[in-house]
Scaffold this motif. Structure first.
Motif, PDB file in Angstrom:
ATOM      1  N   GLU A 294     106.214 211.858  -4.591  1.00 52.67           N
ATOM      2  CA  GLU A 294     106.823 210.889  -5.529  1.00 52.67           C
ATOM      3  C   GLU A 294     105.756 209.991  -6.138  1.00 52.67           C
ATOM      4  N   LEU A 295     104.791 209.549  -5.310  1.00 46.14           N
ATOM      5  CA  LEU A 295     103.727 208.686  -5.839  1.00 46.14           C
ATOM      6  C   LEU A 295     102.897 209.443  -6.877  1.00 46.14           C
ATOM      7  N   GLU A 296     102.609 210.700  -6.579  1.00 47.22           N
ATOM      8  CA  GLU A 296     101.787 211.477  -7.510  1.00 47.22           C
ATOM      9  C   GLU A 296     102.531 211.718  -8.819  1.00 47.22           C
ATOM     10  N   PHE A 297     103.833 211.952  -8.718  1.00 48.18           N
ATOM     11  CA  PHE A 297     104.664 212.186  -9.905  1.00 48.18           C
ATOM     12  C   PHE A 297     104.535 211.014 -10.880  1.00 48.18           C
ATOM     13  N   PHE A 298     104.616 209.784 -10.373  1.00 51.65           N
ATOM     14  CA  PHE A 298     104.530 208.617 -11.253  1.00 51.65           C
ATOM     15  C   PHE A 298     103.090 208.346 -11.699  1.00 51.65           C
ATOM     16  N   TYR A 299     102.131 208.596 -10.810  1.00 53.52           N
ATOM     17  CA  TYR A 299     100.733 208.295 -11.155  1.00 53.52           C
ATOM     18  C   TYR A 299     100.202 209.254 -12.227  1.00 53.52           C
ATOM     19  N   GLU A 300     100.708 210.480 -12.206  1.00 54.44           N
ATOM     20  CA  GLU A 300     100.282 211.504 -13.170  1.00 54.44           C
ATOM     21  C   GLU A 300     100.385 211.002 -14.608  1.00 54.44           C
ATOM     22  N   GLU A 301     101.522 210.377 -14.904  1.00 50.58           N
ATOM     23  CA  GLU A 301     101.725 209.892 -16.275  1.00 50.58           C
ATOM     24  C   GLU A 301     100.763 208.751 -16.589  1.00 50.58           C
ATOM     25  N   GLN A 302     100.502 207.881 -15.609  1.00 51.39           N
ATOM     26  CA  GLN A 302      99.542 206.796 -15.825  1.00 51.39           C
ATOM     27  C   GLN A 302      98.165 207.380 -16.184  1.00 51.39           C
ATOM     28  N   CYS A 303      97.782 208.476 -15.470  1.00 51.13           N
ATOM     29  CA  CYS A 303      96.487 209.118 -15.739  1.00 51.13           C
ATOM     30  C   CYS A 303      96.424 209.642 -17.164  1.00 51.13           C
ATOM     31  N   GLU A 304      97.496 210.321 -17.579  1.00 50.23           N
ATOM     32  CA  GLU A 304      97.524 210.884 -18.940  1.00 50.23           C
ATOM     33  C   GLU A 304      97.365 209.763 -19.966  1.00 50.23           C
ATOM     34  N   ARG A 305      98.059 208.653 -19.721  1.00 47.50           N
ATOM     35  CA  ARG A 305      97.997 207.546 -20.686  1.00 47.50           C
ATOM     36  C   ARG A 305      96.603 206.924 -20.701  1.00 47.50           C
ATOM     37  N   ILE A 311      90.062 205.838 -20.982  1.00 48.65           N
ATOM     38  CA  ILE A 311      89.701 205.214 -19.700  1.00 48.65           C
ATOM     39  C   ILE A 311      89.712 206.314 -18.647  1.00 48.65           C
ATOM     40  N   GLU A 312      88.691 206.346 -17.808  1.00 43.28           N
ATOM     41  CA  GLU A 312      88.691 207.385 -16.773  1.00 43.28           C
ATOM     42  C   GLU A 312      89.511 206.927 -15.577  1.00 43.28           C
ATOM     43  N   PRO A 313      90.625 207.635 -15.284  1.00 43.35           N
ATOM     44  CA  PRO A 313      91.460 207.179 -14.160  1.00 43.35           C
ATOM     45  C   PRO A 313      90.838 207.533 -12.815  1.00 43.35           C
ATOM     46  N   LEU A 314      91.213 206.766 -11.818  1.00 39.69           N
ATOM     47  CA  LEU A 314      90.794 207.058 -10.445  1.00 39.69           C
ATOM     48  C   LEU A 314      91.517 208.336  -9.993  1.00 39.69           C
ATOM     49  N   PRO A 315      90.845 209.301  -9.338  1.00 40.94           N
ATOM     50  CA  PRO A 315      91.553 210.475  -8.825  1.00 40.94           C
ATOM     51  C   PRO A 315      92.683 210.047  -7.875  1.00 40.94           C
ATOM     52  N   PHE A 316      93.763 210.811  -7.848  1.00 43.75           N
ATOM     53  CA  PHE A 316      94.948 210.422  -7.067  1.00 43.75           C
ATOM     54  C   PHE A 316      94.618 210.137  -5.605  1.00 43.75           C
ATOM     55  N   GLN A 317      93.785 210.995  -4.975  1.00 43.64           N
ATOM     56  CA  GLN A 317      93.489 210.795  -3.549  1.00 43.64           C
ATOM     57  C   GLN A 317      92.832 209.432  -3.291  1.00 43.64           C
ATOM     58  N   ASP A 318      91.922 209.042  -4.190  1.00 43.33           N
ATOM     59  CA  ASP A 318      91.243 207.741  -4.044  1.00 43.33           C
ATOM     60  C   ASP A 318      92.246 206.607  -4.231  1.00 43.33           C
ATOM     61  N   CYS A 321      94.454 206.181  -1.181  1.00 47.37           N
ATOM     62  CA  CYS A 321      93.799 205.432  -0.093  1.00 47.37           C
ATOM     63  C   CYS A 321      93.888 203.936  -0.361  1.00 47.37           C
ATOM     64  N   GLN A 322      93.644 203.564  -1.611  1.00 44.18           N
ATOM     65  CA  GLN A 322      93.726 202.143  -2.002  1.00 44.18           C
ATOM     66  C   GLN A 322      95.124 201.587  -1.731  1.00 44.18           C
ATOM     67  N   MET A 323      96.131 202.356  -2.159  1.00 43.50           N
ATOM     68  CA  MET A 323      97.516 201.875  -2.048  1.00 43.50           C
ATOM     69  C   MET A 323      97.962 201.805  -0.580  1.00 43.50           C
ATOM     70  N   LEU A 324      97.559 202.791   0.214  1.00 49.97           N
ATOM     71  CA  LEU A 324      97.946 202.769   1.636  1.00 49.97           C
ATOM     72  C   LEU A 324      97.263 201.591   2.338  1.00 49.97           C
ATOM     73  N   ASP A 325      96.083 201.269   1.860  1.00 48.50           N
ATOM     74  CA  ASP A 325      95.345 200.130   2.390  1.00 48.50           C
ATOM     75  C   ASP A 325      96.039 198.812   2.035  1.00 48.50           C
ATOM     76  N   LEU A 326      96.602 198.805   0.836  1.00 45.47           N
ATOM     77  CA  LEU A 326      97.288 197.614   0.320  1.00 45.47           C
ATOM     78  C   LEU A 326      98.590 197.380   1.093  1.00 45.47           C
ATOM     79  N   CYS A 331     104.453 203.795   9.340  1.00 44.06           N
ATOM     80  CA  CYS A 331     104.331 205.216   9.652  1.00 44.06           C
ATOM     81  C   CYS A 331     103.330 205.824   8.653  1.00 44.06           C
ATOM     82  N   PRO A 332     102.179 206.305   9.109  1.00 45.93           N
ATOM     83  CA  PRO A 332     101.123 206.757   8.190  1.00 45.93           C
ATOM     84  C   PRO A 332     101.635 207.735   7.136  1.00 45.93           C
ATOM     85  N   GLY A 333     101.249 207.463   5.875  1.00 49.38           N
ATOM     86  CA  GLY A 333     101.583 208.390   4.806  1.00 49.38           C
ATOM     87  C   GLY A 333     103.008 208.303   4.295  1.00 49.38           C
ATOM     88  N   LYS A 334     103.822 207.366   4.843  1.00 56.09           N
ATOM     89  CA  LYS A 334     105.209 207.217   4.352  1.00 56.09           C
ATOM     90  C   LYS A 334     105.461 205.747   4.068  1.00 56.09           C
TER      91      LYS A 334
END
Length: 408
Positions: A294-305, A311-318, A321-326, A331-334
């Motif tokens: 679900e996170l990737e689905f929404f982030y994909e469009e942000q990258c395209e925009r 602007i060079e977007p941050l790769p999804f995996q990076d 990590c930022q968002m999980l840190d935030l 429960c890890p990853g959920k």
């Protein structure tokens, strides 16, 4: 304003029965107040004095009037009022239970949206801060709709469309309603009632609703704030995730009432209703967890925009990590709703996934500076209050400029 006025006394807040002596004294007070009126009958305006004799806020007068049968004849006699009040005192021992008894449909222990209309129409008709609406009846229902949506947005924490006694007690609604009689400038009451807040919401809607039928479609909504919101989140807003009934999906249009919820949620992503609102939108399968898909689905469009803007977007995996840190989910990853409420950074999380302008704005700042702001003491105005105040200033400046153009 008297600072002690908003605090319920011990006997009120405990919801315990009053003793018989207090009861007789209460009835005697009401009888005495009615002797001032011709034939011991009161119309809806005179009932303000009776409300005070009952120890209730002034603006309870319209619900009291209707509950005692005043609508049929245009007045309430001392006998019919006392009969009603005796019944109420037998079963209601605190303000929240009395208020629900007065406003709810017979036999109901909760309040629905339409139950607030007589109360709010009376405020429109009689509050000194709203006298200018006398000449603008077409605005009455829109102001009332706005206030009702704001009440349910804040008070109805269960999202059922029915406010129960516990929700009413936990909210600040009754205290805010009581403040209306002490404050002639309704715009000072920023919770629920401010006319300026209504004006901002309504103007924002009017700009998008080009055919002025009081409905907007996804294309209209996408124009809000210069296409800041992603098309994927807008699609979710029209999917029924955050609206009641199924007309939104069926007809693909959003009513003014639903827009009130959208605007407050969009401009204040820190309040609990807003965090729930956007969680429902992002949780596409409704399983109560935001998955990596679900996170990737929404982030994909942000990258395209962003790529479209050079602007060079941050790769999804990076980014992940930022968002999980935030958020630091339990429960890890959920990511759950509880995680987002606990981390106090939900606004940054949500903007990252579906509001490009605000995401880029957050990127310019140090996220830890934001955290420092949160820790400072004192009741900071909410993001919504700040937004409404700024937008109102802008609208007034535009109006003034337009008038000068017309006169010039």
């Amino acid at each position: 304003a008297n600072p002690t006025a908003a605090q319920p006394s011990a006997s009120q807040s405990s919801g315990l029965p009053n003793c018989a002596a207090n009861y007789d004294e209460a009835i005697a007070k009401i009888e005495a107040a009615f002797t001032e009126f011709e034939e011991e009958k009161a119309d809806i305006y005179e009932l303000g004095k009776i409300a005070k004799a009952c120890g209730c806020p002034l603006y309870w007068k319209a619900p009291m009037f209707i509950c005692a049968g005043g609508e049929r004849t245009g007045f309430v006699s001392v006998h019919s009022f006392i009969a009603t009040w005796r019944k109420l005192l037998h079963s209601c021992y605190d303000d929240a239970s009395k208020f629900i008894y007065l406003l709810a449909k017979p036999g109901c222990s909760y309040l629905e949206q339409e139950d607030f209309i007589p109360l709010l129409q009376d405020i429109v008709d009689t509050h000194p801060g709203l006298t200018f609406l006398k000449d603008a009846p077409e605005f009455h229902s829109r102001y009332i709709t706005t206030v009702i949506q704001r009440i349910f947005y804040t008070v109805n924490r269960s999202w059922t469309g029915k406010i129960n006694m516990t929700e009413l007690r936990r909210s600040n609604f009754l205290q805010t309603l009581a403040l209306l009689e002490e404050e002639d400038d309704i715009n000072q009451i920023t919770d629920y009632f401010s006319y300026e807040h209504f004006y901002v919401i309504y103007c924002k809607f009017w700009e998008l609703d080009t055919d002025h039928d009081l409905f907007i479609d996804p294309k209209d909504l996408a124009r809000y704030n210069d296409h800041a919101s992603s098309s994927r989140i807008i699609e979710r807003l029209f999917s029924g995730a955050v609206t009641r009934g199924n007309s939104v999906q069926r007809e693909g249009r959003m009513s003014y009432a639903e827009f009130v919820w959208f605007l407050i949620s969009e401009e204040d992503k820190k309040n609990p209703t807003s965090i729930e609102y956007w969680f429902r939108c992002m949780d596409m399968d409704g399983d109560g967890v935001l998955s990596m898909f679900e996170l990737e689905f929404f982030y994909e469009e942000q990258c395209e925009r962003m790529e479209g803007m050079g602007i060079e977007p941050l790769p999804f995996q990076d980014l992940l990590c930022q968002m999980l840190d935030l958020v630091k989910p339990e429960c890890p990853g959920k990511i759950t709703l509880r995680d987002l409420k606990r981390c106090r950074m939900a606004h940054i999380f949500y903007d990252t996934f579906f509001n490009l302008e605000k995401y880029l704005d957050h990127e310019q700042r140090d996220p830890f500076a934001v955290q420092k702001d949160l820790d400072s003491d004192g009741p900071e105005p909410s993001d919504w209050d700040k937004y409404a105040a700024e937008e109102y200033e802008i609208l007034v400046a535009e109006e003034t400029a337009n008038e000068q153009l017309r006169e010039g």
